[in-house]
Design a protein around this motif. Structure first.
Motif, mmCIF file in Angstrom:
data_model
loop_
_atom_site.group_PDB
_atom_site.id
_atom_site.type_symbol
_atom_site.label_atom_id
_atom_site.label_comp_id
_atom_site.label_asym_id
_atom_site.label_seq_id
_atom_site.Cartn_x
_atom_site.Cartn_y
_atom_site.Cartn_z
ATOM 1 N N THR A 87 13.090 43.989 -17.377
ATOM 2 C CA THR A 87 12.293 43.016 -16.645
ATOM 3 C C THR A 87 12.460 41.656 -16.991
ATOM 4 O OG1 THR A 87 10.871 44.723 -15.600
ATOM 5 C CG2 THR A 87 10.207 42.435 -15.272
ATOM 6 N N ILE A 88 12.661 40.687 -16.354
ATOM 7 C CA ILE A 88 12.669 39.280 -16.521
ATOM 8 C C ILE A 88 11.741 38.621 -15.831
ATOM 9 C CG2 ILE A 88 13.857 37.128 -16.534
ATOM 10 C CD1 ILE A 88 16.340 38.583 -16.790
ATOM 11 N N ILE A 89 10.701 37.801 -16.517
ATOM 12 C CA ILE A 89 9.382 37.331 -15.985
ATOM 13 C C ILE A 89 9.563 35.888 -16.073
ATOM 14 C CG2 ILE A 89 6.972 37.067 -15.881
ATOM 15 C CD1 ILE A 89 7.029 39.927 -17.409
ATOM 16 N N ALA A 90 9.535 35.270 -14.966
ATOM 17 C CA ALA A 90 9.766 33.679 -14.896
ATOM 18 C C ALA A 90 8.166 33.066 -14.800
ATOM 19 C CB ALA A 90 10.708 33.207 -13.877
ATOM 20 N N LEU A 91 7.884 32.310 -15.703
ATOM 21 C CA LEU A 91 6.623 31.594 -15.555
ATOM 22 C C LEU A 91 6.750 30.397 -14.678
ATOM 23 C CD1 LEU A 91 5.217 31.854 -19.068
ATOM 24 C CD2 LEU A 91 4.794 33.190 -17.210
ATOM 25 N N ASP A 92 5.837 30.310 -13.752
ATOM 26 C CA ASP A 92 5.802 28.876 -12.822
ATOM 27 C C ASP A 92 4.718 28.112 -13.448
ATOM 28 O OD1 ASP A 92 5.708 27.357 -10.750
ATOM 29 O OD2 ASP A 92 5.946 28.666 -9.102
ATOM 30 N N PRO A 93 5.205 26.869 -13.451
ATOM 31 C CA PRO A 93 4.223 25.802 -14.231
ATOM 32 C C PRO A 93 3.257 25.362 -13.118
ATOM 33 C CG PRO A 93 6.346 24.873 -13.610
ATOM 34 C CD PRO A 93 6.560 26.358 -13.534
ATOM 35 N N TRP A 115 -1.791 41.704 -19.109
ATOM 36 C CA TRP A 115 -1.169 40.961 -20.246
ATOM 37 C C TRP A 115 -0.910 39.473 -19.747
ATOM 38 C CZ3 TRP A 115 4.404 40.023 -21.317
ATOM 39 C CH2 TRP A 115 4.717 39.197 -22.734
ATOM 40 N N LEU A 116 -1.297 38.574 -20.537
ATOM 41 C CA LEU A 116 -1.089 37.130 -20.286
ATOM 42 C C LEU A 116 0.272 36.674 -21.129
ATOM 43 C CD1 LEU A 116 -2.072 34.591 -18.954
ATOM 44 C CD2 LEU A 116 -3.096 33.867 -21.026
ATOM 45 N N PRO A 117 1.364 36.564 -20.065
ATOM 46 C CA PRO A 117 2.883 36.715 -21.072
ATOM 47 C C PRO A 117 3.082 35.339 -21.639
ATOM 48 C CG PRO A 117 2.721 36.098 -18.823
ATOM 49 C CD PRO A 117 1.585 36.670 -18.911
ATOM 50 N N TRP A 118 3.953 35.448 -22.756
ATOM 51 C CA TRP A 118 4.330 33.874 -23.271
ATOM 52 C C TRP A 118 5.933 34.151 -23.394
ATOM 53 C CZ3 TRP A 118 1.201 37.644 -25.921
ATOM 54 C CH2 TRP A 118 2.170 38.486 -26.936
ATOM 55 N N PRO A 119 6.617 33.179 -23.422
ATOM 56 C CA PRO A 119 8.080 33.003 -23.497
ATOM 57 C C PRO A 119 8.544 33.652 -24.701
ATOM 58 C CG PRO A 119 7.305 30.786 -22.952
ATOM 59 C CD PRO A 119 6.094 31.581 -23.521
ATOM 60 N N GLY A 120 9.555 34.615 -24.418
ATOM 61 C CA GLY A 120 10.172 35.187 -25.420
ATOM 62 C C GLY A 120 10.873 36.582 -25.129
ATOM 63 N N GLU A 143 11.774 40.179 -20.766
ATOM 64 C CA GLU A 143 11.956 38.945 -21.428
ATOM 65 C C GLU A 143 11.069 37.903 -20.527
ATOM 66 O OE1 GLU A 143 15.369 35.550 -21.769
ATOM 67 O OE2 GLU A 143 15.925 37.646 -21.047
ATOM 68 N N VAL A 144 10.380 36.969 -21.070
ATOM 69 C CA VAL A 144 9.403 35.932 -20.366
ATOM 70 C C VAL A 144 10.075 34.635 -20.507
ATOM 71 C CG1 VAL A 144 7.319 34.867 -20.340
ATOM 72 C CG2 VAL A 144 7.442 37.289 -20.911
ATOM 73 N N ARG A 145 10.346 34.014 -19.462
ATOM 74 C CA ARG A 145 11.057 32.803 -19.628
ATOM 75 C C ARG A 145 9.921 31.747 -19.248
ATOM 76 N NH1 ARG A 145 16.804 33.951 -16.588
ATOM 77 N NH2 ARG A 145 17.499 35.474 -18.182
#
Length: 722
Positions: free
Chosen positions: A644-650, A685-690, A710-712
């Motif tokens: 899974t790839i998780i993309a964070l939205d600013p 879980w509060l994700p962080w990049p990596g 992976e968190v982007r």
């Protein structure tokens, strides 16, 4: 003034030698054949909705009765063109002799052409004035025609016909077009100044403003019997009037509908009456525009709505856009194809209930799902990205849960559901397998009109026929939007009733919308909202006992809205329209069709409160239990999937972007990158990049299952349907 009886006698003999004048049309014939340069689209009671110009070569308004033309204009016209109109019989012999004498001595007078003679020239193409004026034969023919006209028409008819057919300036013909173009009013409202300018234009239609003003001042003096006239002020007024260009090519409150019926109007050769209600149309347009102004800060500028009569299919209101608020006001949002989001779910559940795959009390699993497709895994999410566990079909539909809807489509199959949609009038561009299981969440494109009429099919307990915008007495080829065809039952009437009962259940929708939702009405109604991917489209469609109302808001450009949900976008407009429709009209629940059974049901583990429920006869049961487990499966991670790839939205607060971990089994714990994180079958879980490794650990510390994710740091916003 000297008389010339010998000249008049010679003229009379010459006229007699010309022979009888050609046949002239009667007054009623001229009036009947008069064609305005636009058509008027009317509501069901004859009230004007929209005016559309159809003749670009000339500008003619409506035929105006003499009694509806201001006395000032009639007076000004007679003083300017024919002072002895009511005294002569078509030829003003005094004016003829004066003109002859003036020609002899090379002086200028008004001329001898009477209003009757001018009208004769307008009615007969052979007598029409050319660029070099009329030749002698035309003048003599015009004189004979005027005498004949006086014998066949009354004086009031001659004056009325003249004022409606005389050219004024440029493309303007007739007093109605002149009044609305230069003065912005109907002919009955013209005052003395306006009448003087109008009369001056007849003599010199394309003269420059100073000459028109000079002539208008002379007319004003004649009207005022020598009184003081401020010619300078009149000159300023005339100049301003001649520059004005009112009487827009199209104006009104239903431009998109008018374009839809314009072909029928031209075929009929005149105005066209529709099924709309003008007061409702005005209210609908005002309500939509007001609400969109309130949403302007959320990047919303377009909207559309349609109101249908359930019994007849008549369109009662059609608002295609937000008008001046939109940068694409010409786009008709009622017919535009857009993704409907969750608004397809009622039709899906109706099919599953009709096929006896489900009942309103059947339990569906609202949990993380990974559905294998030809394109890979399809992983649906709920609007709030939370799961409710096992819920009944009633709760799943009313609360608009996505995962149970997808599980239902797996039972029905995408292609079978596509056939059901087509039967209800929602034609899809592709087959069901093209859309796959996302079809449950509205991935296909439909129009607001088709969707609203599909809900009308539910309101009519499965009976489908197409909506119409022209009265039923019109020819079938023009009476409806698609030809006026009727079809047999598109949906099982028992399933239609059950779906309507669910969508009217405020308690069932409470888990998502709350008990004080805008969707609740003081009368019986059933309603569903929908939001398409990335918040590009927002819908509210529902029905009462008599009406079905559909509302869409979004952007014609397809740009996403900002934080607009089902209850803040289209739903408030839907609620206001329904309240307006039922301000003096009741709406009662529908009568159950034959073949239904109502009984009390209970649920195991108190999943839902006991209640009375509707069933198709033969599918009823008093108790609904969770599916029995066949042995204890080994603990495993059910969400997220590996890779899974998780993309964070600013743009979204971090606390709203938590990732939910789900597992099967008990006594388990979670590790992230080898460090303990949480205990239990689920965690957030509060994700962080990596890149990270998620592990499921048993009580002895053994790794039972793991996922790599992976968190982007940034990405696009993805929104599930609601």
């Amino acid at each position: 003034m000297p008389r010339t009886p010998h000249a008049l006698l010679a003229l009379s003999l010459l006229l007699a030698s010309i022979g009888p004048a050609q046949a002239l049309p009667g007054f009623e014939e001229v009036k009947r054949d008069f064609r305005p340069s636009d058509i008027q689209v009317l509501d069901r009671n004859g009230e004007l909705l929209q005016r559309i110009r159809t003749d670009a070569g000339v500008r003619r308004g409506r035929w105006t009765a003499l009694g509806d033309i201001s006395p000032a204009l009639r007076t000004a016209m007679l003083l300017s063109e024919d002072k002895r109109f009511y005294e002569h019989s078509g030829i003003d012999w005094r004016a003829v002799s004066a003109a002859a004498w003036s020609n002899l001595w090379n002086t200028r007078t008004r001329g001898a052409s009477t209003i009757t003679m001018q009208l004769a020239g307008l009615l007969d193409d052979d007598l029409r004035r050319g660029s070099g004026g009329r030749d002698l034969t035309q003048k003599l023919g015009q004189t004979l025609a005027a005498q004949k006209l006086e014998r066949q028409w009354r004086k009031d008819q001659i004056l009325e016909g003249y004022l409606n057919t005389v050219p004024f300036r440029g493309e303007i013909v007739g007093i109605d077009a002149l009044s609305r173009t230069l003065f912005g009013k109907a002919p009955h409202g013209l005052d003395a100044r306006e009448a003087a300018v109008a009369a001056a234009l007849v003599r010199a239609p394309n003269a420059k403003p100073p000459l028109v003003a000079q002539r208008a001042c002379e007319v004003m003096r004649a009207m005022d019997a020598g009184g003081a006239v401020d010619c300078d002020a009149l000159a300023m007024f005339a100049s301003a009037s001649l520059q004005r260009r009112g009487f827009e090519a199209s104006e009104g409150i239903a431009p998109h509908l008018a374009r839809r019926v314009s072909n029928a109007a031209e075929a009929q050769g005149g105005d066209v009456r529709t099924t709309l209600r003008a007061p409702l149309q005005r209210f609908a347009l005002t309500t939509l525009q007001r609400h969109l102004k309130e949403l302007r800060g959320r990047n919303v500028e377009d909207g559309a709505l349609v109101v249908l009569d359930n019994a007849s299919g008549e369109v009662l209101a059609w608002v295609g856009s937000s008008g001046a608020l939109s940068r694409a006001a010409e786009v008709d949002g009622v017919l535009a194809q857009r993704q409907p989001g969750s608004t397809l779910k009622p039709l899906l559940y109706a099919q599953a209930i009709a096929e006896r795959r489900l009942t309103a009390a059947s339990l569906l699993d609202d949990s993380s799902a990974q559905i294998s497709t030809a394109a890979g895994l399809y992983i649906p999410q709920n609007y709030d990205r939370q799961f409710k566990g096992h819920v009944s079909v009633r709760t799943a539909l009313a609360a608009s849960l996505n995962v149970p809807a997808v599980r239902t489509l797996v039972m029905v199959s995408p292609e079978a559901f596509a056939r059901q949609l087509r039967a209800a009038g929602l034609g899809l561009a592709q087959n069901g397998d093209y859309y796959g299981y996302s079809l449950a969440l509205g991935s296909a494109e439909v129009s607001l009109l088709a969707l609203t009429n599909g809900y009308r099919t539910l309101a009519n307990q499965g009976l489908f026929n197409e909506a119409r915008i022209l009265p039923a007495s019109s020819p079938p080829s023009r009476a409806s939007l698609e030809g006026g065809r009727s079809k047999p039952l598109a949906i099982d009437p028992r399933a239609s009733f059950i779906v309507g009962d669910i969508l009217s259940d405020a308690n069932a929708r409470a888990p998502t919308f709350g008990l004080d939702s805008v969707l609740g009405t003081r009368f019986w109604s059933a309603v569903k909202t929908g939001t398409s991917k990335d918040m590009r489209d927002n819908w509210a469609v529902g029905w009462s006992q008599r009406y079905t109302v559909g509302v869409w808001v979004g952007n014609a450009s397809g740009a996403p809205m900002w934080d607009v949900s089902g209850t803040s976008g289209a739903a408030p407009v839907w609620a206001e329209l329904m309240a307006f429709l039922h301000r003096r009209e009741a709406s009662r629940p529908p009568v159950p069709p034959p073949g239904l059974v109502r009984m009390r049901v209970r649920f195991s583990d108190e999943l839902e409160a006991a209640r009375e429920e509707w069933f198709i006869a033969g599918t009823e049961q008093p108790r609904f239990d969770l599916p029995a487990a066949s042995g204890d499966p080994p603990p495993r991670i059910t969400a997220p999937v590996d890779g899974t790839i998780i993309a964070l939205d600013p743009d979204i607060p971090p606390r709203h972007q938590r990732v939910r971990f789900e597992a099967e089994g008990s006594g388990v714990a979670w590790h992230i990158d080898g460090r303990p994180f949480a205990r239990g079958a689920s965690a957030q879980w509060l994700p962080w990049p990596g890149r990270h490794v998620v592990e499921l650990i048993d009580a002895r510390g053994r790794v039972l299952d793991q996922r790599r994710i992976e968190v982007r740091g940034a990405g696009l916003k993805g929104t599930a349907a609601r």
